[in-house]
Design an enzyme around this catalytic site. Structure first.
Site, short mmCIF file in Angstrom:
data_model
loop_
_atom_site.label_atom_id
_atom_site.label_comp_id
_atom_site.label_asym_id
_atom_site.label_seq_id
_atom_site.Cartn_x
_atom_site.Cartn_y
_atom_site.Cartn_z
N GLY A 1 0.79 -1.22 0.00
CA GLY A 1 0.00 0.00 0.00
C GLY A 1 0.83 1.27 0.00
O GLY A 1 1.98 1.30 -0.44
N LEU B 1 -4.29 -5.35 -4.69
CA LEU B 1 -3.20 -4.38 -4.57
C LEU B 1 -1.92 -5.01 -4.05
O LEU B 1 -1.90 -5.62 -2.97
CB LEU B 1 -3.63 -3.23 -3.65
CG LEU B 1 -2.62 -2.10 -3.46
CD1 LEU B 1 -2.35 -1.38 -4.77
CD2 LEU B 1 -3.11 -1.12 -2.39
N ASP B 2 -0.84 -4.86 -4.84
CA ASP B 2 0.51 -5.33 -4.47
C ASP B 2 0.55 -6.82 -4.15
O ASP B 2 1.38 -7.27 -3.35
CB ASP B 2 1.04 -4.52 -3.27
CG ASP B 2 1.19 -3.04 -3.58
OD1 ASP B 2 1.42 -2.71 -4.75
OD2 ASP B 2 1.06 -2.22 -2.65
N GLU B 3 -0.31 -7.59 -4.80
CA GLU B 3 -0.37 -9.04 -4.55
C GLU B 3 0.03 -9.86 -5.78
O GLU B 3 0.02 -11.08 -5.73
CB GLU B 3 -1.80 -9.44 -4.14
CG GLU B 3 -2.24 -8.92 -2.79
CD GLU B 3 -1.71 -9.75 -1.64
OE1 GLU B 3 -1.02 -10.75 -1.90
OE2 GLU B 3 -1.99 -9.40 -0.47
#
Length: 361
Positions: free
Chosen positions: A278, A304-306
């Site tokens: 994040g 998100l960011d995965e």
């Protein structure tokens, strides 16, 4: 006073006779002047004429013949085959048999069998065999390999190795990753084409102009996000974009855009994922008192960011560094990690393996 005429014969022919024992101009000339200093003329060595083959560069003349085959394969048109599928015996044999049957030669090959997913992954670069003048057509190669792929339930791609992927770079207001990518592309370190740059801010229009790359300023708000992303997809279609690179583009992409470009968007996140996802990861790292910070390049998904991780690296920090100093320390890591990920992906060295990647680096 020494009589030079009485110098014995051994002394007369000895070049080390002292100067004081040498005669002056008025003295009779001793034998030493007649026999001691006669020099044999050196025979001039005849220079062998070097026959130069004008049909090839001179630096190939000294290369042993065994290397000629390697050189010819490198200069020949080559292709890259990537594949994945259920792991079972015979895949490598089938691939090599296909290449032999079509008079193709392997330049480089890597493979990996994942014991967890029970899937097999392979990357093979090949070219026409020595002596072949005709380069096989790409579509004919793909069609010819289809039966082999179907028999093993393989997903595959065949692409020319010289083809430069077309990359759309997106950026916001932090430009070190953008600047690094443009420099590497202009100097040939990245074999890519950058037909345009998109930003939600106008800040880097001048930088884009210095590289003669069109710059598209597409502002975005919560109310205009759908329209702005529709413009991005239109540009992707117009410019035949193969890959989108988010070089510190500080906007969360919608599921619609992520789905439309699945597996074709790379993001750089300024932390060593899965830590500090994040916003403001350097501030999160500072609050936790970490001793290393890092950067992660990954494929973008709607989570998100995965997305599947492509490349990561870290740098050591200490307790006395502020969030701003952590940001400065991490900027070089971010640029290097993103450039490496772009290189691997555009050289077709990365294959998706579920939520992970296989990277043949």
């Amino acid at each position: 006073m020494i009589d030079v005429m009485k110098i014995d014969e051994d002394q007369r022919v000895n070049k080390r006779t002292p100067i004081w024992a040498m005669p002056d101009d008025s003295s009779p000339k001793p034998a030493i002047l007649e026999v001691g200093y006669s020099r044999k003329k050196k025979k001039k060595k005849k220079k062998k004429k070097r026959i130069r083959n004008n049909s090839s560069p001179s630096y190939f003349e000294e290369i042993p013949s065994g290397f000629n085959t390697v050189i010819s394969f490198i200069m020949a048109a080559s292709f890259i085959l990537t594949l994945s599928g259920p792991d079972r015996p015979g895949i490598v044999h089938a691939v090599t048999a296909f290449l032999v049957q079509n008079n193709l030669n392997i330049i480089d090959s890597s493979q990996f069998g994942d014991p967890t997913s029970q899937r097999f992954f392979m990357r093979t670069q090949f070219a026409t065999a020595n002596g072949e003048d005709e380069t096989p057509e790409l579509e004919k190669l793909r069609t010819a390999f289809e039966p082999t792929a179907q028999s093993f339930s393989l997903n595959f791609e065949i692409n020319p190795s010289v083809k430069k992927p077309r990359v759309l770079i997106m950026v916001s207001k932090i430009g070190h990753c953008l600047n690094d990518l443009l420099f590497r592309q202009s100097t040939g370190q990245l074999s890519i084409e950058v037909p345009l740059i998109v930003s939600n801010h106008p800040d880097f229009a001048t930088l884009a102009a210095t590289y003669n790359i069109p710059f598209h300023h597409l502002p975005v708000t919560a109310d205009t996000k759908a329209q702005q992303e529709a413009q991005i997809l239109e540009l992707v279609s117009q410019h035949n974009i193969d890959l989108i690179v988010l070089a510190r583009y500080m906007q969360v992409l919608s599921p619609t855009l992520c789905s439309a470009m699945s597996g074709r968007i790379i993001n750089i996140h300024h932390s060593f994922l899965p830590s500090f996802k994040g916003a403001k990861p350097y501030h999160q790292a500072y609050d936790r008192g970490v001793k290393i910070i890092g950067a992660t390049a990954h494929f973008v998904t709607s989570d998100l960011d995965e997305g599947p991780i492509i490349e990561q690296n870290v740098v050591r920090v200490n307790h006395g560094m502020s969030p701003k100093e952590l940001t400065h320390a991490g900027s070089n890591v971010e640029s290097n990690v993103l450039a490496t990920a772009v290189k691997y992906v555009t050289e077709r060295r990365v294959i998706l393996n579920g939520h992970k990647t296989v990277v043949f680096n």
